[in-house]
Design a protein around this motif. Structure first.
Motif, short mmCIF file in Angstrom:
data_model
loop_
_atom_site.label_atom_id
_atom_site.label_comp_id
_atom_site.label_asym_id
_atom_site.label_seq_id
_atom_site.Cartn_x
_atom_site.Cartn_y
_atom_site.Cartn_z
N TRP A 179 41.70 -16.42 -26.10
CA TRP A 179 42.64 -17.43 -26.07
C TRP A 179 42.12 -18.93 -25.73
CZ3 TRP A 179 47.86 -18.08 -26.12
CH2 TRP A 179 48.69 -19.30 -25.56
N ASP A 180 42.57 -19.75 -26.55
CA ASP A 180 42.09 -20.95 -26.44
C ASP A 180 43.10 -22.03 -26.90
OD1 ASP A 180 39.83 -23.05 -25.69
OD2 ASP A 180 39.93 -23.47 -27.79
N ALA A 181 43.32 -23.15 -26.09
CA ALA A 181 44.13 -24.23 -26.63
C ALA A 181 45.52 -23.84 -27.26
CB ALA A 181 43.25 -25.15 -27.27
N TYR A 223 46.14 -14.61 -12.21
CA TYR A 223 45.47 -15.57 -13.04
C TYR A 223 46.11 -16.32 -14.09
CZ TYR A 223 41.51 -13.09 -10.63
OH TYR A 223 40.94 -12.39 -9.80
N GLY A 224 47.40 -15.87 -14.29
CA GLY A 224 48.23 -16.42 -15.31
C GLY A 224 48.00 -15.79 -16.65
N ALA A 225 48.76 -16.53 -17.47
CA ALA A 225 48.93 -15.88 -19.03
C ALA A 225 47.53 -15.88 -19.73
CB ALA A 225 49.91 -16.65 -19.74
N GLN A 226 46.76 -16.97 -19.41
CA GLN A 226 45.30 -17.17 -20.02
C GLN A 226 44.45 -15.86 -19.85
OE1 GLN A 226 43.44 -20.72 -19.38
NE2 GLN A 226 41.40 -20.23 -20.08
N GLN A 227 44.50 -15.50 -18.76
CA GLN A 227 43.59 -14.34 -18.38
C GLN A 227 43.96 -13.18 -18.89
OE1 GLN A 227 40.56 -14.52 -17.20
NE2 GLN A 227 40.23 -12.28 -17.11
#
Length: 336
Positions: free
Chosen positions: A183-185, A168-172
């Motif tokens: 995590w946001d923006a 899912y990538g670094a955000q998840q």
């Protein structure tokens, strides 16, 4: 709230590491105030008894780990520079800490104070050598018997998060570090009791260190001399203190019922007499089985004063976990 702003370079340099030295620090915080950390009572009760029986003077270590709002000096357990969980390497770094860094870490309004700390501040080289020796002895008594289980949990958490990143990538990955971390923006928001404001990581990335003894909080390092670090509770930390409710039958068919039962009982380190009482196997029989399990690399012995305690090794943890998965064995919380 602590806001950590990421650049592309910061994301590229974000990594994981384990830190036995930090586990010492975090566990002392728990052991000093066990009533405030009920999740860890099975460990703190046993470790406290063994430390008392050993006669170890760990007062300097205890003084350096104060209650909030006083701060733990970072130099005691600096962020590890390698992913290898090596207490010896971390203690070598501790012993070589520059004196001015020690004095700086013991200055300021939130620094802990005591006569022992003042002696460390006045003679850092001698004080650091004493502190490192105390940490090593504390580790052998209070944490080494539990480390295989702890390390298995911590490494499993890192693997879980590596899979999140792959799928899912670094955000998840960053959104899954705990209920107080989001995590946001391009910014990681950390619910923190004492650190507030916004920080730029400055291309150094973020070091993520899962830690058994920090639950339910997260701890951070955001000072200039070290890589920015977030110490967070791993998934399933409460399972460290669970006890198997039945004999692992699949394993018993391979190594025998008595030896499988002894391994299952060693969810917490125990002496020969403890194991004999729990299992109704004679003390002589327990000793013989433990000798065989030790020769096979499935248990190891740890001396505490006049007593010898046995604990499972990482190899035994793997065998029991595989047997649990195969049999779907039910677990219940410890009650003794």
């Amino acid at each position: 709230m602590l806001d950590l702003a990421f650049s592309v370079r910061d994301l590229a340099r974000t990594r994981f590491a384990l830190s036995p030295l930090w586990e010492v620090v975090a566990s002392v915080r728990v052991l000093k105030h066990p009533a405030e950390h009920s999740l860890y009572r099975p460990w703190s009760d046993e470790a406290g008894r063994r430390l008392a029986a050993s006669g170890l003077d760990w007062g300097l270590l205890a003084d350096l780990i104060p209650q909030p709002p006083l701060a733990i000096p970072v130099f005691i357990a600096p962020p590890p520079t390698t992913p290898v969980a090596d207490l010896g390497l971390e203690l070598a770094v501790l012993r070589s800490t520059p004196p001015d860094r020690v004095r700086s870490g013991l200055s300021g309004q939130r620094a802990p104070r005591s006569e022992r700390i003042e002696r460390l501040r006045s003679d850092p080289r001698r004080g650091l050598a004493e502190l490192a020796d105390v940490v090593e002895a504390y580790w052998d008594i209070a944490l080494a018997p539990y480390w295989p289980r702890m390390r298995s949990l911590l490494e499993g958490d890192v693997l879980h998060r590596a899979r999140l990143f792959a799928e899912y990538g670094a955000q998840q990955l960053l959104n899954d570090l705990g209920p107080g971390v989001t995590w946001d923006a391009d910014t990681l928001y950390v619910g923190h009791h004492y650190a507030r404001g916004s920080r730029q990581l400055g291309g150094r990335g973020l070091l993520l260190v899962p830690s058994v003894f920090v639950w339910p909080r997260v701890f951070s390092v955001i000072t200039a001399n070290w890589q920015p670090t977030l110490r967070y509770p791993p998934r399933g930390v409460a399972t460290l203190w669970e006890r198997r409710s039945s004999l692992p039958q699949a394993l018993a068919s391979v190594i025998g019922r008595s030896r499988a039962r002894l391994l299952a009982e060693l969810d917490m380190p125990a002496s020969t007499s403890d194991l004999a009482r729990r299992t109704a196997i004679t003390a002589g029989g327990v000793s013989q089985h433990l000798a065989a399990l030790r020769a096979a690399g499935l248990v190891e012995a740890h001396r505490s004063g006049r007593y010898v305690f046995y604990a499972r090794t990482e190899a035994a943890e793997v065998l029991l976990t595989a047997a649990d998965a195969r049999c779907g064995e039910v677990k219940v919380p410890r009650s003794d």
